[in-house]
Scaffold this active site. Structure first.
Site, short mmCIF file in Angstrom:
data_model
loop_
_atom_site.label_atom_id
_atom_site.label_comp_id
_atom_site.label_asym_id
_atom_site.label_seq_id
_atom_site.Cartn_x
_atom_site.Cartn_y
_atom_site.Cartn_z
N GLU A 149 26.86 -0.24 -11.79
CA GLU A 149 27.89 -0.51 -10.79
C GLU A 149 28.73 0.73 -10.45
O GLU A 149 29.97 0.66 -10.40
CB GLU A 149 28.79 -1.66 -11.24
CG GLU A 149 28.06 -2.99 -11.30
CD GLU A 149 28.98 -4.17 -11.60
OE1 GLU A 149 30.18 -3.98 -11.87
OE2 GLU A 149 28.47 -5.32 -11.58
N GLU A 162 22.10 -8.56 -12.68
CA GLU A 162 23.24 -9.39 -13.08
C GLU A 162 23.39 -10.51 -12.07
O GLU A 162 23.57 -10.25 -10.88
CB GLU A 162 24.55 -8.59 -13.17
CG GLU A 162 24.66 -7.68 -14.37
CD GLU A 162 26.06 -7.05 -14.50
OE1 GLU A 162 27.05 -7.72 -14.14
OE2 GLU A 162 26.14 -5.90 -14.95
#
Length: 502
Positions: A172, A291
Protein backbone atom coordinates in the site's frame (compact mmCIF):
# COMPACT_ATOMS: atom_id res chain seq x y z
CA UNK A 1 -39.19 -14.73 -8.85
CA UNK A 2 -37.54 -16.70 -11.63
CA UNK A 3 -34.11 -16.80 -13.25
CA UNK A 4 -32.60 -18.74 -16.15
CA UNK A 5 -28.92 -19.73 -16.32
CA UNK A 6 -27.11 -21.48 -19.16
CA UNK A 7 -23.68 -23.08 -18.77
CA UNK A 8 -21.87 -24.34 -21.88
CA UNK A 9 -18.70 -26.44 -21.70
CA UNK A 10 -17.09 -24.45 -24.54
CA UNK A 11 -17.68 -21.05 -22.99
CA UNK A 12 -14.89 -20.81 -20.45
CA UNK A 13 -13.29 -17.79 -18.77
CA UNK A 14 -9.99 -19.25 -17.55
CA UNK A 15 -8.41 -22.07 -15.62
CA UNK A 16 -8.55 -20.94 -12.01
CA UNK A 17 -5.23 -20.49 -10.22
CA UNK A 18 -5.60 -22.28 -6.89
CA UNK A 19 -4.04 -19.23 -5.22
CA UNK A 20 -7.34 -17.44 -5.80
CA UNK A 21 -8.22 -18.91 -2.38
CA UNK A 22 -5.17 -17.51 -0.60
CA UNK A 23 -4.97 -16.03 2.88
CA UNK A 24 -3.01 -13.47 4.89
CA UNK A 25 -1.29 -13.24 8.28
CA UNK A 26 0.09 -9.97 9.59
CA UNK A 27 1.77 -9.04 12.85
CA UNK A 28 -1.38 -7.19 13.87
CA UNK A 29 -3.43 -7.66 17.03
CA UNK A 30 -3.83 -11.35 17.84
CA UNK A 31 -3.38 -12.76 14.33
CA UNK A 32 0.04 -14.23 15.16
CA UNK A 33 0.38 -14.16 18.96
CA UNK A 34 -2.45 -16.15 20.60
CA UNK A 35 -3.70 -16.73 17.05
CA UNK A 36 -1.37 -19.21 15.37
CA UNK A 37 1.31 -19.04 18.09
CA UNK A 38 0.68 -19.63 21.79
CA UNK A 39 3.38 -21.75 23.45
CA UNK A 40 1.41 -22.22 26.68
CA UNK A 41 -1.78 -23.38 24.97
CA UNK A 42 -2.89 -26.99 25.65
CA UNK A 43 -2.81 -27.73 21.92
CA UNK A 44 0.60 -26.12 21.27
CA UNK A 45 3.22 -28.23 19.52
CA UNK A 46 6.96 -28.17 20.25
CA UNK A 47 7.28 -24.96 18.20
CA UNK A 48 4.53 -23.18 20.17
CA UNK A 49 2.01 -23.35 17.32
CA UNK A 50 -1.65 -24.03 18.12
CA UNK A 51 -2.52 -27.32 16.47
CA UNK A 52 -6.25 -26.64 16.84
CA UNK A 53 -5.78 -23.61 14.56
CA UNK A 54 -3.60 -25.59 12.15
CA UNK A 55 -6.40 -28.14 11.83
CA UNK A 56 -8.91 -25.40 10.95
CA UNK A 57 -6.53 -23.88 8.40
CA UNK A 58 -5.95 -27.25 6.75
CA UNK A 59 -9.72 -27.73 6.58
CA UNK A 60 -9.97 -24.47 4.63
CA UNK A 61 -7.42 -25.78 2.12
CA UNK A 62 -6.04 -22.29 1.52
CA UNK A 63 -3.00 -22.85 -0.74
CA UNK A 64 -0.92 -19.72 -0.06
CA UNK A 65 -0.55 -17.25 2.82
CA UNK A 66 0.88 -13.73 2.57
CA UNK A 67 3.17 -12.60 5.43
CA UNK A 68 4.25 -10.53 7.48
CA UNK A 69 2.12 -7.60 6.30
CA UNK A 70 0.33 -5.43 5.53
CA UNK A 71 1.11 -2.06 7.05
CA UNK A 72 3.38 -3.81 9.53
CA UNK A 73 5.95 -4.67 6.87
CA UNK A 74 6.70 -1.05 5.98
CA UNK A 75 8.77 -0.52 9.13
CA UNK A 76 9.78 -4.15 9.74
CA UNK A 77 13.36 -5.39 10.02
CA UNK A 78 13.22 -9.03 8.98
CA UNK A 79 16.56 -9.67 10.71
CA UNK A 80 14.84 -9.04 14.07
CA UNK A 81 13.02 -12.36 13.67
CA UNK A 82 16.02 -14.69 13.33
CA UNK A 83 18.41 -16.23 15.84
CA UNK A 84 17.70 -17.23 19.46
CA UNK A 85 14.40 -15.81 20.68
CA UNK A 86 15.94 -14.49 23.87
CA UNK A 87 18.28 -12.32 21.78
CA UNK A 88 15.61 -10.85 19.53
CA UNK A 89 14.77 -7.18 20.10
CA UNK A 90 11.41 -5.77 21.12
CA UNK A 91 10.32 -3.04 18.70
CA UNK A 92 7.53 -0.50 18.51
CA UNK A 93 5.23 -1.31 15.59
CA UNK A 94 4.28 2.10 14.24
CA UNK A 95 1.47 0.78 12.03
CA UNK A 96 -0.70 -0.75 14.76
CA UNK A 97 0.67 0.87 17.93
CA UNK A 98 1.82 -2.42 19.45
CA UNK A 99 4.90 -3.95 21.01
CA UNK A 100 6.57 -6.64 18.89
CA UNK A 101 8.92 -9.10 20.60
CA UNK A 102 9.77 -10.90 17.33
CA UNK A 103 9.31 -14.36 18.82
CA UNK A 104 7.73 -15.29 15.51
CA UNK A 105 9.92 -14.61 12.49
CA UNK A 106 10.62 -16.27 9.17
CA UNK A 107 11.70 -19.62 10.68
CA UNK A 108 8.61 -19.94 12.86
CA UNK A 109 6.28 -18.79 10.11
CA UNK A 110 7.85 -21.20 7.59
CA UNK A 111 7.49 -24.12 10.01
CA UNK A 112 3.84 -23.18 10.62
CA UNK A 113 3.16 -22.86 6.87
CA UNK A 114 4.52 -26.35 6.26
CA UNK A 115 2.33 -27.81 9.00
CA UNK A 116 -0.72 -25.90 7.77
CA UNK A 117 -0.13 -26.99 4.17
CA UNK A 118 0.23 -23.48 2.76
CA UNK A 119 2.79 -21.97 0.41
CA UNK A 120 4.56 -18.84 1.65
CA UNK A 121 4.03 -15.46 -0.01
CA UNK A 122 6.49 -13.01 1.53
CA UNK A 123 6.53 -9.21 1.53
CA UNK A 124 9.65 -7.02 1.65
CA UNK A 125 9.89 -3.61 3.29
CA UNK A 126 10.04 -0.83 0.70
CA UNK A 127 8.81 1.78 3.16
CA UNK A 128 11.53 2.46 5.73
CA UNK A 129 14.04 0.24 3.89
CA UNK A 130 14.81 -0.73 0.31
CA UNK A 131 16.64 -2.81 -2.26
CA UNK A 132 19.57 -4.02 -0.19
CA UNK A 133 17.47 -5.41 2.66
CA UNK A 134 15.11 -7.03 0.13
CA UNK A 135 17.89 -8.86 -1.71
CA UNK A 136 19.40 -9.99 1.60
CA UNK A 137 16.04 -11.37 2.74
CA UNK A 138 15.60 -13.29 -0.50
CA UNK A 139 19.15 -14.65 -0.21
CA UNK A 140 18.47 -15.76 3.38
CA UNK A 141 15.26 -17.52 2.39
CA UNK A 142 16.15 -19.00 -0.99
CA UNK A 143 19.92 -19.50 -1.45
CA UNK A 144 21.28 -23.00 -0.71
CA UNK A 145 24.50 -21.93 1.04
CA UNK A 146 27.96 -20.54 0.68
CA UNK A 147 26.97 -16.88 1.08
CA UNK A 148 26.70 -14.68 4.16
CA UNK A 149 22.93 -14.74 4.55
CA UNK A 150 22.34 -18.32 3.44
CA UNK A 151 24.99 -19.55 5.85
CA UNK A 152 23.33 -17.47 8.57
CA UNK A 153 20.08 -19.33 7.88
CA UNK A 154 21.88 -22.65 8.16
CA UNK A 155 23.49 -21.53 11.40
CA UNK A 156 20.00 -20.67 12.68
CA UNK A 157 18.82 -24.22 12.10
CA UNK A 158 17.45 -24.39 8.56
CA UNK A 159 19.84 -26.28 6.30
CA UNK A 160 17.93 -26.20 3.01
CA UNK A 161 16.38 -23.07 1.47
CA UNK A 162 12.62 -22.62 1.54
CA UNK A 163 12.41 -21.72 -2.14
CA UNK A 164 9.70 -19.06 -1.82
CA UNK A 165 8.54 -18.02 -5.29
CA UNK A 166 6.02 -15.21 -4.67
CA UNK A 167 7.27 -11.88 -3.27
CA UNK A 168 5.40 -8.63 -2.62
CA UNK A 169 7.38 -5.44 -3.25
CA UNK A 170 6.09 -3.43 -0.30
CA UNK A 171 2.52 -2.77 0.80
CA UNK A 172 0.00 0.00 0.00
CA UNK A 173 2.71 2.48 -0.87
CA UNK A 174 0.09 4.84 -2.31
CA UNK A 175 -1.33 5.40 1.21
CA UNK A 176 -0.31 8.50 3.21
CA UNK A 177 -0.76 6.34 6.34
CA UNK A 178 2.03 4.04 5.20
CA UNK A 179 5.47 4.33 6.79
CA UNK A 180 7.70 5.43 3.93
CA UNK A 181 4.79 6.50 1.68
CA UNK A 182 5.97 7.49 -1.78
CA UNK A 183 4.63 9.03 -4.94
CA UNK A 184 3.84 6.64 -7.77
CA UNK A 185 6.98 7.63 -9.65
CA UNK A 186 9.20 7.27 -6.57
CA UNK A 187 7.73 3.93 -5.64
CA UNK A 188 7.71 2.65 -9.21
CA UNK A 189 11.41 3.43 -9.63
CA UNK A 190 12.35 1.74 -6.33
CA UNK A 191 10.15 -1.29 -7.03
CA UNK A 192 11.62 -1.69 -10.50
CA UNK A 193 15.21 -1.53 -9.27
CA UNK A 194 14.36 -4.00 -6.49
CA UNK A 195 12.71 -6.32 -8.99
CA UNK A 196 15.77 -6.19 -11.22
CA UNK A 197 18.03 -7.10 -8.30
CA UNK A 198 15.79 -10.00 -7.23
CA UNK A 199 15.62 -11.28 -10.80
CA UNK A 200 19.41 -11.16 -10.98
CA UNK A 201 19.27 -13.71 -8.16
CA UNK A 202 16.41 -15.78 -9.63
CA UNK A 203 14.62 -14.89 -12.87
CA UNK A 204 11.75 -17.27 -12.03
CA UNK A 205 10.49 -15.38 -8.98
CA UNK A 206 6.91 -14.07 -9.14
CA UNK A 207 6.92 -10.41 -8.10
CA UNK A 208 3.92 -8.38 -6.99
CA UNK A 209 3.99 -4.58 -7.25
CA UNK A 210 1.68 -2.31 -5.22
CA UNK A 211 -1.45 -1.01 -6.88
CA UNK A 212 -4.06 1.20 -5.23
CA UNK A 213 -5.08 0.51 -1.63
CA UNK A 214 -8.69 0.93 -2.74
CA UNK A 215 -10.56 2.39 -5.66
CA UNK A 216 -11.53 5.59 -3.80
CA UNK A 217 -7.90 6.72 -3.50
CA UNK A 218 -7.43 10.15 -5.14
CA UNK A 219 -4.46 8.78 -7.11
CA UNK A 220 -6.43 5.85 -8.58
CA UNK A 221 -6.07 4.72 -11.39
CA UNK A 222 -3.21 7.01 -12.40
CA UNK A 223 -1.13 5.29 -9.71
CA UNK A 224 -1.42 1.97 -11.56
CA UNK A 225 -0.50 3.56 -14.88
CA UNK A 226 2.61 5.27 -13.49
CA UNK A 227 3.81 2.30 -11.45
CA UNK A 228 3.31 -0.10 -14.34
CA UNK A 229 5.12 2.20 -16.75
CA UNK A 230 8.10 1.97 -14.39
CA UNK A 231 7.93 -1.75 -13.62
CA UNK A 232 5.96 -3.60 -16.30
CA UNK A 233 8.68 -5.81 -17.76
CA UNK A 234 10.11 -6.84 -14.39
CA UNK A 235 7.02 -7.81 -12.40
CA UNK A 236 4.21 -10.36 -12.71
CA UNK A 237 1.27 -9.04 -10.69
CA UNK A 238 -0.15 -5.76 -9.42
CA UNK A 239 -1.87 -5.87 -6.04
CA UNK A 240 -5.29 -4.45 -5.22
CA UNK A 241 -7.11 -4.21 -1.88
CA UNK A 242 -10.75 -3.67 -0.95
CA UNK A 243 -12.79 -3.91 2.25
CA UNK A 244 -16.58 -4.00 2.44
CA UNK A 245 -18.68 -1.98 4.90
CA UNK A 246 -22.32 -1.73 5.94
CA UNK A 247 -22.43 1.09 8.47
CA UNK A 248 -25.84 2.18 7.19
CA UNK A 249 -27.29 -1.33 7.75
CA UNK A 250 -28.78 -1.48 4.27
CA UNK A 251 -28.46 -5.06 3.07
CA UNK A 252 -29.44 -4.35 -0.54
CA UNK A 253 -26.73 -1.69 -0.89
CA UNK A 254 -24.22 -3.84 0.99
CA UNK A 255 -24.70 -6.82 -1.29
CA UNK A 256 -24.34 -4.60 -4.36
CA UNK A 257 -20.76 -3.61 -3.41
CA UNK A 258 -19.25 -6.46 -5.48
CA UNK A 259 -20.36 -4.43 -8.51
CA UNK A 260 -17.79 -1.84 -7.39
CA UNK A 261 -15.24 -4.63 -6.96
CA UNK A 262 -15.90 -5.82 -10.50
CA UNK A 263 -15.45 -2.29 -11.90
CA UNK A 264 -12.22 -1.94 -9.92
CA UNK A 265 -10.82 -5.12 -11.46
CA UNK A 266 -12.05 -4.09 -14.91
CA UNK A 267 -10.50 -0.64 -14.72
CA UNK A 268 -7.10 -1.91 -13.57
CA UNK A 269 -7.23 -4.59 -16.25
CA UNK A 270 -7.69 -1.80 -18.78
CA UNK A 271 -4.72 0.08 -17.37
CA UNK A 272 -2.60 -3.08 -17.64
CA UNK A 273 -3.62 -3.45 -21.28
CA UNK A 274 -2.85 0.23 -21.93
CA UNK A 275 0.66 -0.02 -20.53
CA UNK A 276 1.24 -3.33 -22.30
CA UNK A 277 0.28 -1.70 -25.59
CA UNK A 278 2.33 1.42 -24.89
CA UNK A 279 5.41 -0.71 -24.23
CA UNK A 280 4.72 -3.05 -27.18
CA UNK A 281 5.14 -5.85 -24.66
CA UNK A 282 4.28 -9.52 -25.09
CA UNK A 283 4.05 -9.98 -21.34
CA UNK A 284 0.77 -10.29 -19.43
CA UNK A 285 0.67 -8.77 -15.95
CA UNK A 286 -2.05 -10.22 -13.70
CA UNK A 287 -3.83 -9.00 -10.55
CA UNK A 288 -3.07 -10.15 -7.02
CA UNK A 289 -6.08 -9.12 -4.91
CA UNK A 290 -4.10 -9.81 -1.77
CA UNK A 291 -6.33 -8.07 0.80
CA UNK A 292 -10.09 -8.38 0.85
CA UNK A 293 -12.84 -8.97 3.41
CA UNK A 294 -15.76 -7.43 5.25
CA UNK A 295 -14.38 -4.93 7.76
CA UNK A 296 -16.49 -2.48 9.71
CA UNK A 297 -17.97 -4.15 12.79
CA UNK A 298 -15.21 -3.00 15.18
CA UNK A 299 -13.49 -0.37 13.06
CA UNK A 300 -14.62 2.70 14.98
CA UNK A 301 -13.74 1.32 18.41
CA UNK A 302 -10.38 0.13 17.10
CA UNK A 303 -9.63 3.66 15.95
CA UNK A 304 -9.84 4.81 19.57
CA UNK A 305 -7.02 2.42 20.46
CA UNK A 306 -4.93 3.40 17.46
CA UNK A 307 -5.18 7.08 18.37
CA UNK A 308 -3.97 6.40 21.92
CA UNK A 309 -0.47 5.98 23.34
CA UNK A 310 -0.91 2.74 25.24
CA UNK A 311 1.56 0.41 23.49
CA UNK A 312 0.64 -3.23 24.22
CA UNK A 313 1.59 -6.71 23.20
CA UNK A 314 -0.97 -8.14 20.75
CA UNK A 315 -4.07 -6.13 21.77
CA UNK A 316 -7.44 -7.54 20.62
CA UNK A 317 -8.04 -5.14 17.73
CA UNK A 318 -9.84 -5.62 14.39
CA UNK A 319 -11.69 -8.59 15.84
CA UNK A 320 -14.89 -8.36 13.82
CA UNK A 321 -17.48 -10.94 14.81
CA UNK A 322 -19.16 -11.81 11.55
CA UNK A 323 -22.85 -12.42 11.00
CA UNK A 324 -24.96 -14.29 8.46
CA UNK A 325 -25.26 -11.22 6.23
CA UNK A 326 -21.47 -11.35 5.84
CA UNK A 327 -21.76 -14.93 4.53
CA UNK A 328 -23.73 -13.56 1.58
CA UNK A 329 -21.18 -10.81 0.96
CA UNK A 330 -18.17 -13.12 1.10
CA UNK A 331 -19.94 -15.46 -1.30
CA UNK A 332 -20.52 -12.60 -3.76
CA UNK A 333 -16.89 -11.47 -3.49
CA UNK A 334 -15.58 -14.97 -4.19
CA UNK A 335 -17.95 -15.29 -7.15
CA UNK A 336 -16.56 -12.04 -8.55
CA UNK A 337 -13.02 -13.41 -8.34
CA UNK A 338 -14.07 -16.62 -10.09
CA UNK A 339 -15.74 -14.64 -12.89
CA UNK A 340 -12.60 -12.48 -13.18
CA UNK A 341 -10.14 -15.37 -12.84
CA UNK A 342 -8.60 -14.58 -16.21
CA UNK A 343 -7.23 -11.44 -14.58
CA UNK A 344 -7.18 -12.19 -10.86
CA UNK A 345 -4.77 -15.07 -10.29
CA UNK A 346 -4.06 -14.55 -6.58
CA UNK A 347 -6.45 -13.35 -3.87
CA UNK A 348 -5.90 -13.34 -0.10
CA UNK A 349 -8.66 -13.07 2.47
CA UNK A 350 -7.53 -10.64 5.16
CA UNK A 351 -6.89 -12.07 7.54
CA UNK A 352 -6.76 -15.71 8.59
CA UNK A 353 -7.00 -15.76 12.42
CA UNK A 354 -8.64 -13.33 14.90
CA UNK A 355 -8.02 -10.14 12.87
CA UNK A 356 -11.03 -9.71 10.54
CA UNK A 357 -10.77 -13.44 10.10
CA UNK A 358 -12.71 -16.65 9.45
CA UNK A 359 -11.06 -18.30 12.47
CA UNK A 360 -11.26 -17.02 16.05
CA UNK A 361 -9.40 -18.14 19.15
CA UNK A 362 -9.49 -17.53 22.87
CA UNK A 363 -6.11 -17.37 24.65
CA UNK A 364 -5.80 -20.67 26.51
CA UNK A 365 -9.19 -21.70 25.19
CA UNK A 366 -10.94 -22.97 22.08
CA UNK A 367 -10.75 -22.03 18.41
CA UNK A 368 -13.91 -21.81 16.30
CA UNK A 369 -15.19 -21.07 12.81
CA UNK A 370 -16.78 -17.70 12.12
CA UNK A 371 -19.76 -17.54 9.77
CA UNK A 372 -17.58 -16.46 6.82
CA UNK A 373 -15.40 -19.55 7.25
CA UNK A 374 -17.96 -21.62 5.40
CA UNK A 375 -18.39 -19.84 2.03
CA UNK A 376 -14.61 -19.51 1.85
CA UNK A 377 -14.12 -23.20 2.60
CA UNK A 378 -16.72 -24.31 0.06
CA UNK A 379 -15.21 -22.16 -2.70
CA UNK A 380 -11.64 -23.13 -1.83
CA UNK A 381 -12.41 -26.84 -1.81
CA UNK A 382 -14.82 -27.00 -4.74
CA UNK A 383 -14.01 -23.93 -6.85
CA UNK A 384 -10.98 -25.47 -8.57
CA UNK A 385 -10.98 -26.06 -12.31
CA UNK A 386 -12.23 -23.90 -15.19
CA UNK A 387 -14.40 -20.84 -14.58
CA UNK A 388 -17.46 -20.82 -16.84
CA UNK A 389 -18.97 -17.91 -18.72
CA UNK A 390 -22.60 -18.20 -17.66
CA UNK A 391 -25.56 -16.65 -19.42
CA UNK A 392 -27.84 -15.28 -16.69
CA UNK A 393 -31.34 -13.87 -17.11
CA UNK A 394 -32.67 -12.62 -13.79
CA UNK A 395 -34.68 -9.71 -12.36
CA UNK A 396 -32.59 -6.84 -11.01
CA UNK A 397 -32.71 -4.01 -8.50
CA UNK A 398 -31.13 -0.58 -8.25
CA UNK A 399 -28.69 0.20 -5.44
CA UNK A 400 -26.61 3.22 -4.50
CA UNK A 401 -23.52 1.60 -6.00
CA UNK A 402 -25.01 0.44 -9.27
CA UNK A 403 -28.22 0.10 -11.26
CA UNK A 404 -29.41 -3.24 -12.57
CA UNK A 405 -27.94 -5.46 -9.84
CA UNK A 406 -28.99 -9.06 -10.43
CA UNK A 407 -30.84 -10.70 -7.56
CA UNK A 408 -28.95 -13.87 -8.47
CA UNK A 409 -25.18 -13.75 -7.99
CA UNK A 410 -23.77 -16.95 -9.49
CA UNK A 411 -20.45 -18.41 -10.60
CA UNK A 412 -19.77 -21.79 -12.18
CA UNK A 413 -16.67 -24.01 -12.19
CA UNK A 414 -16.08 -27.11 -14.32
CA UNK A 415 -13.70 -29.67 -12.87
CA UNK A 416 -13.06 -32.01 -15.81
CA UNK A 417 -10.81 -34.29 -13.77
CA UNK A 418 -13.45 -34.84 -11.11
CA UNK A 419 -16.27 -34.92 -13.67
CA UNK A 420 -18.30 -32.21 -11.97
CA UNK A 421 -19.73 -28.74 -12.39
CA UNK A 422 -20.17 -26.62 -9.27
CA UNK A 423 -22.31 -23.51 -8.96
CA UNK A 424 -22.05 -20.98 -6.14
CA UNK A 425 -25.29 -19.00 -5.94
CA UNK A 426 -26.49 -16.19 -3.68
CA UNK A 427 -30.07 -14.99 -3.62
CA UNK A 428 -29.83 -11.25 -2.89
CA UNK A 429 -33.60 -10.93 -2.54
CA UNK A 430 -34.63 -10.85 1.10
CA UNK A 431 -38.36 -11.32 0.61
CA UNK A 432 -38.79 -13.92 -2.16
CA UNK A 433 -37.31 -17.29 -3.06
CA UNK A 434 -35.60 -17.49 -6.42
CA UNK A 435 -36.68 -20.26 -8.80
CA UNK A 436 -33.67 -21.01 -11.03
CA UNK A 437 -33.71 -23.07 -14.23
CA UNK A 438 -30.13 -24.09 -15.00
CA UNK A 439 -29.28 -25.63 -18.38
CA UNK A 440 -26.08 -27.63 -18.89
CA UNK A 441 -24.93 -27.70 -22.51
CA UNK A 442 -22.33 -30.18 -23.81
CA UNK A 443 -21.25 -31.46 -20.42
CA UNK A 444 -22.83 -34.88 -20.76
CA UNK A 445 -25.84 -36.03 -18.81
CA UNK A 446 -26.08 -34.99 -15.15
CA UNK A 447 -26.27 -38.13 -13.04
CA UNK A 448 -26.38 -36.72 -9.51
CA UNK A 449 -26.71 -33.42 -7.76
CA UNK A 450 -26.06 -32.16 -4.22
CA UNK A 451 -27.20 -28.93 -2.62
CA UNK A 452 -25.39 -27.28 0.29
CA UNK A 453 -27.30 -24.38 1.82
CA UNK A 454 -26.30 -21.65 4.28
CA UNK A 455 -29.12 -19.50 5.60
CA UNK A 456 -30.52 -18.08 8.79
CA UNK A 457 -33.67 -16.13 9.56
CA UNK A 458 -31.61 -13.50 11.38
CA UNK A 459 -29.08 -11.56 9.28
CA UNK A 460 -27.29 -10.67 12.52
CA UNK A 461 -26.83 -14.30 13.62
CA UNK A 462 -23.23 -14.96 14.67
CA UNK A 463 -20.98 -17.86 15.64
CA UNK A 464 -19.40 -17.33 19.05
CA UNK A 465 -17.35 -19.31 21.53
CA UNK A 466 -20.56 -20.14 23.41
CA UNK A 467 -22.56 -20.92 20.24
CA UNK A 468 -20.06 -21.82 17.50
CA UNK A 469 -22.58 -23.58 15.25
CA UNK A 470 -25.29 -20.94 14.95
CA UNK A 471 -24.63 -20.46 11.22
CA UNK A 472 -23.38 -23.59 9.46
CA UNK A 473 -23.91 -25.28 6.09
CA UNK A 474 -26.80 -27.72 5.87
CA UNK A 475 -28.11 -30.14 3.29
CA UNK A 476 -30.52 -28.39 0.97
CA UNK A 477 -33.46 -30.05 -0.77
CA UNK A 478 -34.30 -27.45 -3.37
CA UNK A 479 -32.59 -28.94 -6.45
CA UNK A 480 -33.80 -31.55 -8.96
CA UNK A 481 -32.56 -32.92 -12.31
CA UNK A 482 -34.58 -33.31 -15.50
CA UNK A 483 -32.58 -34.26 -18.58
CA UNK A 484 -29.75 -31.73 -19.00
CA UNK A 485 -31.41 -29.14 -16.77
CA UNK A 486 -31.58 -28.42 -13.08
CA UNK A 487 -34.35 -26.75 -11.16
CA UNK A 488 -33.31 -25.02 -7.96
CA UNK A 489 -35.22 -23.09 -5.33
CA UNK A 490 -33.00 -20.61 -3.50
CA UNK A 491 -34.56 -19.27 -0.29
CA UNK A 492 -34.56 -15.51 0.37
CA UNK A 493 -31.15 -14.21 1.45
CA UNK A 494 -29.33 -17.50 1.07
CA UNK A 495 -26.04 -18.98 -0.07
CA UNK A 496 -26.08 -22.22 -2.05
CA UNK A 497 -23.49 -24.55 -3.51
CA UNK A 498 -24.89 -26.88 -6.16
CA UNK A 499 -22.61 -29.71 -7.31
CA UNK A 500 -23.46 -31.73 -10.38
CA UNK A 501 -21.84 -35.07 -11.11
CA UNK A 502 -21.59 -35.82 -14.83
Amino acid sequence: MRARVTAHSRYAIADIDKRLYGSFLEHLGRAVYTGIYEPDHPSADASGMRTDVIDLVRELDTPICRYPGGNFVSAYNWEDGIGPKEDRPTRLDLAWKTLENNHVGIHEYADWAEKAGVEMMLAVNLGSRGLDEARSFVEYVNHPGGSYWSDMRRKNGRESPWGVKTWCLGNEMDGPWQVGHKTAREYGHLANETAKALRAFDSDLELVVCGSSHSDMPTYPQWEATVLEETYDNIDHISLHMYFENYEKNTANFLALPEKLDRYIGTVSGVIDFVKGKKRSKKDVKISFDEWNVWYHTRKQDQVYLEGKDWKYWPPILEDVYNFEDVLQVGCILNTFIRRSDRVRIACIAQLVNVIAPIMTEPGGPAWRQTIYYPFKLASRHGRGTALQLDVDCPTYDADMAAGVSYLDIAGVHDAEAGSVTFFAINRNGSEPLEVELSLERFGTPKEVSHTLIRHDDLEARNTKEAPDTVVPQDGNGVSIEGNSLSATLPPYSYSMIRVGL
